[in-house]
Design a protein around this motif. Structure first.
Motif, PDB file in Angstrom:
ATOM      1  N   ARG A   1       7.020   5.808  -0.080  1.00 21.63           N
ATOM      2  CA  ARG A   1       6.983   4.706   0.876  1.00 21.63           C
ATOM      3  C   ARG A   1       5.900   3.700   0.481  1.00 21.63           C
ATOM      4  O   ARG A   1       4.805   4.072   0.077  1.00 21.63           O
ATOM      5  CB  ARG A   1       6.713   5.215   2.288  1.00 21.63           C
ATOM      6  CG  ARG A   1       6.761   4.115   3.339  1.00 21.63           C
ATOM      7  CD  ARG A   1       6.441   4.666   4.719  1.00 21.63           C
ATOM      8  NE  ARG A   1       6.283   3.590   5.673  1.00 21.63           N
ATOM      9  CZ  ARG A   1       7.224   3.185   6.517  1.00 21.63           C
ATOM     10  NH1 ARG A   1       8.396   3.785   6.534  1.00 21.63           N
ATOM     11  NH2 ARG A   1       6.983   2.198   7.356  1.00 21.63           N
ATOM     12  N   SER A   2       6.215   2.425   0.643  1.00 19.64           N
ATOM     13  CA  SER A   2       5.266   1.342   0.443  1.00 19.64           C
ATOM     14  C   SER A   2       5.268   0.489   1.702  1.00 19.64           C
ATOM     15  O   SER A   2       6.320   0.034   2.141  1.00 19.64           O
ATOM     16  CB  SER A   2       5.663   0.479  -0.762  1.00 19.64           C
ATOM     17  OG  SER A   2       5.664   1.254  -1.940  1.00 19.64           O
ATOM     18  N   ASP A   3       4.094   0.310   2.299  1.00 17.64           N
ATOM     19  CA  ASP A   3       3.955  -0.576   3.453  1.00 17.64           C
ATOM     20  C   ASP A   3       3.507  -1.935   2.936  1.00 17.64           C
ATOM     21  O   ASP A   3       2.561  -2.029   2.164  1.00 17.64           O
ATOM     22  CB  ASP A   3       2.955  -0.017   4.457  1.00 17.64           C
ATOM     23  CG  ASP A   3       3.503   1.220   5.150  1.00 17.64           C
ATOM     24  OD1 ASP A   3       4.682   1.189   5.553  1.00 17.64           O
ATOM     25  OD2 ASP A   3       2.766   2.206   5.284  1.00 17.64           O
TER      26      ASP A   3
ATOM     27  N   ASP B   1      11.144   2.434   1.088  1.00 21.04           N
ATOM     28  CA  ASP B   1      11.070   3.859   0.765  1.00 21.04           C
ATOM     29  C   ASP B   1      12.313   4.181  -0.048  1.00 21.04           C
ATOM     30  O   ASP B   1      13.268   3.395  -0.093  1.00 21.04           O
ATOM     31  CB  ASP B   1      11.018   4.708   2.041  1.00 21.04           C
ATOM     32  CG  ASP B   1      10.493   6.130   1.795  1.00 21.04           C
ATOM     33  OD1 ASP B   1      10.250   6.497   0.623  1.00 21.04           O
ATOM     34  OD2 ASP B   1      10.336   6.872   2.782  1.00 21.04           O
TER      35      ASP B   1
ATOM     36  N   ALA C   1       8.477  -2.390   5.187  1.00 24.80           N
ATOM     37  CA  ALA C   1       8.258  -1.212   4.355  1.00 24.80           C
ATOM     38  C   ALA C   1       9.464  -0.963   3.473  1.00 24.80           C
ATOM     39  O   ALA C   1      10.572  -1.420   3.780  1.00 24.80           O
ATOM     40  CB  ALA C   1       7.995   0.013   5.237  1.00 24.80           C
TER      41      ALA C   1
ATOM     42  N   GLU D   1       5.264  -7.684   8.536  1.00 25.84           N
ATOM     43  CA  GLU D   1       5.080  -6.317   8.041  1.00 25.84           C
ATOM     44  C   GLU D   1       6.445  -5.697   7.811  1.00 25.84           C
ATOM     45  O   GLU D   1       7.346  -5.827   8.641  1.00 25.84           O
ATOM     46  CB  GLU D   1       4.273  -5.499   9.044  1.00 25.84           C
ATOM     47  CG  GLU D   1       2.855  -6.007   9.191  1.00 25.84           C
ATOM     48  CD  GLU D   1       2.008  -5.174  10.146  1.00 25.84           C
ATOM     49  OE1 GLU D   1       2.436  -4.058  10.507  1.00 25.84           O
ATOM     50  OE2 GLU D   1       0.932  -5.654  10.523  1.00 25.84           O
TER      51      GLU D   1
ATOM     52  N   HIS E   1       0.853  -1.180   0.000  1.00 26.82           N
ATOM     53  CA  HIS E   1       0.000   0.000   0.000  1.00 26.82           C
ATOM     54  C   HIS E   1       0.892   1.234   0.000  1.00 26.82           C
ATOM     55  O   HIS E   1       1.789   1.353   0.842  1.00 26.82           O
ATOM     56  CB  HIS E   1      -0.902  -0.007   1.252  1.00 26.82           C
ATOM     57  CG  HIS E   1      -1.759   1.199   1.372  1.00 26.82           C
ATOM     58  ND1 HIS E   1      -1.467   2.241   2.206  1.00 26.82           N
ATOM     59  CD2 HIS E   1      -2.906   1.535   0.734  1.00 26.82           C
ATOM     60  CE1 HIS E   1      -2.389   3.169   2.086  1.00 26.82           C
ATOM     61  NE2 HIS E   1      -3.282   2.761   1.204  1.00 26.82           N
ATOM     62  N   ALA E   2       0.655   2.137  -0.960  1.00 26.16           N
ATOM     63  CA  ALA E   2       1.408   3.394  -1.007  1.00 26.16           C
ATOM     64  C   ALA E   2       0.980   4.256   0.173  1.00 26.16           C
ATOM     65  O   ALA E   2      -0.202   4.565   0.319  1.00 26.16           O
ATOM     66  CB  ALA E   2       1.160   4.114  -2.329  1.00 26.16           C
ATOM     67  N   SER E   3       1.954   4.644   1.017  1.00 24.00           N
ATOM     68  CA  SER E   3       1.590   5.357   2.235  1.00 24.00           C
ATOM     69  C   SER E   3       2.371   6.645   2.450  1.00 24.00           C
ATOM     70  O   SER E   3       2.238   7.272   3.478  1.00 24.00           O
ATOM     71  CB  SER E   3       1.790   4.437   3.450  1.00 24.00           C
ATOM     72  OG  SER E   3       3.140   4.044   3.538  1.00 24.00           O
ATOM     73  N   GLY E   4       3.202   7.028   1.528  1.00 23.59           N
ATOM     74  CA  GLY E   4       3.977   8.260   1.641  1.00 23.59           C
ATOM     75  C   GLY E   4       4.413   8.685   0.255  1.00 23.59           C
ATOM     76  O   GLY E   4       3.933   8.137  -0.744  1.00 23.59           O
ATOM     77  N   LYS E   5       5.326   9.641   0.198  1.00 23.72           N
ATOM     78  CA  LYS E   5       5.793  10.110  -1.112  1.00 23.72           C
ATOM     79  C   LYS E   5       6.254   8.947  -1.988  1.00 23.72           C
ATOM     80  O   LYS E   5       5.862   8.829  -3.134  1.00 23.72           O
ATOM     81  CB  LYS E   5       6.924  11.123  -0.943  1.00 23.72           C
ATOM     82  CG  LYS E   5       6.502  12.423  -0.320  1.00 23.72           C
ATOM     83  CD  LYS E   5       7.708  13.344  -0.176  1.00 23.72           C
ATOM     84  CE  LYS E   5       7.308  14.650   0.473  1.00 23.72           C
ATOM     85  NZ  LYS E   5       8.472  15.526   0.639  1.00 23.72           N
TER      86      LYS E   5
END
Length: 166
Positions: free
Chosen positions: A26-28, A47, A45, A43, A20-24
């Motif tokens: 970042r992918s979680d 970036d 991440a 889990e 899931h794209a969660s920042g500029k």
């Protein structure tokens, strides 16, 4: 019920990942194994740094890739050493992976250039035993085997009409 893969003659191993794209940049990610038994989820991440528009809040995907390759061969070496009754007093692996990168239009294309894996083992075992151990570990490392074979990777896009191959 969780099966013991050491007791199986063969199996299909399947890992699944959801991102899931969660920042500029970042992918979680949530990664789990579904076959031959369920394990995880884990889990993690990724970036990118400022160069790629990210915030460096997690390792870049290529760092996880090279780390995964290194960890895979190390796991196989230790696992096989136990099965073969070889005692390793120290194990160190240094991995170098290179890609080429070329600008194409407003984007770029990449290609693998080379993989080098240096294995340092301290053991009382004879050199031929250690060489055989490494050779077998190469054949057992899922990531090494994946990289050593030509693979077709399918990409699909979810649309209102269903899935479309891209």
């Amino acid at each position: 019920m969780r099966g013991d893969p050491r007791l199986m003659d063969s199996a299909v191993i399947q890992y699944n990942a959801e991102g899931h794209a969660s920042g500029k940049m970042r992918s979680d990610l949530v990664v789990s194994m579904s076959h031959p038994f369920a394990d995880g989820p884990w889990e993690m991440a990724t970036d990118e740094g400022a160069f790629h528009g990210g915030e460096a809040s997690a390792p870049p995907p290529l760092a996880l890739f090279v780390g995964g390759l290194t960890g895979c061969i190390m796991t196989q070496i230790r696992s096989l050493a136990k099965r073969l009754g070889l005692v390793l007093s120290d194990l160190r692996v240094e991995t170098r992976v290179q890609w080429t990168w070329v600008a194409v239009g407003r984007g770029y294309e990449s290609a693998p250039k080379g993989f080098e894996i240096d294995v340092k083992i301290e053991s009382s075992a004879a050199k031929p035993e250690i060489e055989a151990l490494i050779a077998q570990a190469r054949r057992g490392c899922f990531i090494s085997q994946t990289l050593g074979h030509q693979n077709e990777i399918r990409y699909r896009l979810k649309t209102q009409e269903g899935w479309t191959n891209v």
